[in-house]
Write a protein that holds these residues in place. Structure first.
Motif, PDB file in Angstrom:
ATOM      1  N   SER A 242       1.458  27.404 -15.828  1.00 14.08           N
ATOM      2  CA  SER A 242       1.698  26.723 -16.831  1.00 14.08           C
ATOM      3  C   SER A 242       2.921  26.624 -17.602  1.00 14.08           C
ATOM      4  N   ILE A 243       4.018  27.409 -17.398  1.00 10.56           N
ATOM      5  CA  ILE A 243       5.409  27.550 -17.600  1.00 10.56           C
ATOM      6  C   ILE A 243       6.031  26.598 -16.692  1.00 10.56           C
ATOM      7  N   LYS A 244       5.726  26.438 -15.293  1.00 13.57           N
ATOM      8  CA  LYS A 244       6.379  25.527 -14.519  1.00 13.57           C
ATOM      9  C   LYS A 244       6.035  24.246 -14.751  1.00 13.57           C
ATOM     10  N   ASN A 245       4.852  24.030 -14.925  1.00 17.10           N
ATOM     11  CA  ASN A 245       4.284  22.746 -15.450  1.00 17.10           C
ATOM     12  C   ASN A 245       4.746  22.212 -16.504  1.00 17.10           C
ATOM     13  N   ARG A 246       5.212  22.930 -17.461  1.00 16.30           N
ATOM     14  CA  ARG A 246       5.688  22.454 -18.892  1.00 16.30           C
ATOM     15  C   ARG A 246       7.189  22.012 -18.559  1.00 16.30           C
ATOM     16  N   TRP A 247       7.947  22.880 -17.769  1.00 16.49           N
ATOM     17  CA  TRP A 247       9.478  22.787 -17.641  1.00 16.49           C
ATOM     18  C   TRP A 247       9.700  21.395 -16.526  1.00 16.49           C
ATOM     19  N   LEU A 248       8.555  21.059 -15.713  1.00 17.36           N
ATOM     20  CA  LEU A 248       8.494  19.946 -14.965  1.00 17.36           C
ATOM     21  C   LEU A 248       8.227  18.769 -15.843  1.00 17.36           C
ATOM     22  N   GLN A 249       7.266  18.820 -16.407  1.00 13.88           N
ATOM     23  CA  GLN A 249       6.860  17.452 -17.513  1.00 13.88           C
ATOM     24  C   GLN A 249       8.205  17.189 -18.540  1.00 13.88           C
ATOM     25  N   TYR A 250       8.432  18.378 -19.225  1.00 12.42           N
ATOM     26  CA  TYR A 250       9.230  18.176 -20.526  1.00 12.42           C
ATOM     27  C   TYR A 250      10.746  18.074 -20.335  1.00 12.42           C
TER      28      TYR A 250
END
Length: 307
Positions: A242-250
């Motif tokens: 979840s953390i990695k996906n948020r970093w990638l998107q935002y």
């Protein structure tokens, strides 16, 4: 006219020289780029005492007394065997006290581990944010100097074209001054500006991005928890994903090239102020996630108090 040239040229040279110096170097930069947030000692998690074998009927005993969430927490911090044994004892008060102390000690140790890691992330977030502010201030100072120089050259050019009687010379001065003023103005909208060289010997974002804790930066208990889907609100992705996906998107608009990936998640490199602010935000976001693990410990602790 000679006096005008003697004033304009040194000013232009001075401003351009200061503007072309891209990578900042100073004692302040050296202080902030050294990782004073890193622990002064290496922690050896392998020496932690862990119960070796399951006791008889362990799984059924735990399932009868704890939620699935609390069983997973117990497993992550290494107290499930102690708990099962404690729940089976009926009359041996001394043995129950010994087991209860072992359980309490492990809960306390995990809480300390959470707070220690969160403190390091907090320290790094403040450090990187301070670096970003320093670089940003240098960029603002550069832009102010360029703006002043541009306005001054524009004013002097106007005066010069009025004073010079020769039309050809007047036109040449007007065109040259206008170009210089426009050039200096263009430098104020540079998208990158000043930068700093930041090398990363201990990169807390790296383990999350690559899902690799082989360097043991994160305690085993914390790493186990953030890689278990049951500890996320959705239950579909674990906290690490979840953390990695948020970093990638935002932070990277859904995609990242190898150069940027190395900059943020490997050994570092040349950072702009915007890069530094992004890194500080990621550190702070990770810190918040790590601190939230205290909620999982609280759930188990409250349950244990009724036994």
């Amino acid at each position: 006219m000679k006096q005008l040239k003697s004033f304009i040229l040194p000013m232009i040279i001075s401003v351009l020289v200061s503007s072309c110096s891209t990578v900042l170097n100073s004692t302040k930069i050296d202080y902030l780029t050294s990782n004073y947030c890193q622990p002064t000692i290496d922690y050896d998690y392998s020496k932690l005492e862990m119960p070796n074998n399951k006791i008889q009927k362990q799984d059924s005993i735990l399932s009868a007394n704890l939620s699935k969430h609390d069983i997973l927490i117990s497993n992550a911090i290494g107290i499930e065997t102690y708990l099962a044994e404690y729940l089976q004892i009926k009359n041996d008060t001394l043995k129950k006290l010994v087991l209860k102390q072992k359980i309490t000690d492990r809960l306390m140790l995990t809480s300390i581990e959470i707070n220690a890691l969160a403190s390091e992330l907090d320290c790094n977030g403040e450090r990187i944010n301070k670096l970003a502010d320093f670089v940003n201030a240098a960029n603002n100072k550069k832009n102010k100097n360029l703006t002043v120089a541009s306005v001054t050259i524009g004013a002097l050019t106007t005066v010069a074209t009025v004073l010079i009687k020769n039309n050809n010379s007047s036109n040449a001065v007007g065109v040259s001054g206008g170009l210089l003023s426009a050039g200096l103005g263009a430098l104020t909208i540079s998208p990158k500006g000043k930068k700093i060289n930041l090398k990363l010997q201990r990169n807390l974002l790296k383990n999350i991005w690559y899902n690799d804790n082989s360097n043991m930066t994160y305690p085993n208990s914390i790493w186990t928890i953030i890689n278990e889907k049951q500890f996320s609100n959705s239950g579909k992705n674990d906290l690490q994903e979840s953390i990695k996906n948020r970093w990638l998107q935002y932070n990277f608009d859904g995609k990242i090239d190898s150069k940027t990936e190395k900059l943020f998640f490997d050994d570092g490199g040349i950072y702009t102020a915007d890069d530094l602010y992004s890194r500080a935000n990621m550190l702070n976001e990770l810190q918040a996630t790590i601190r939230s693990l205290e909620q999982d410990l609280k759930s188990l602790s409250l349950r244990l108090n009724v036994f």
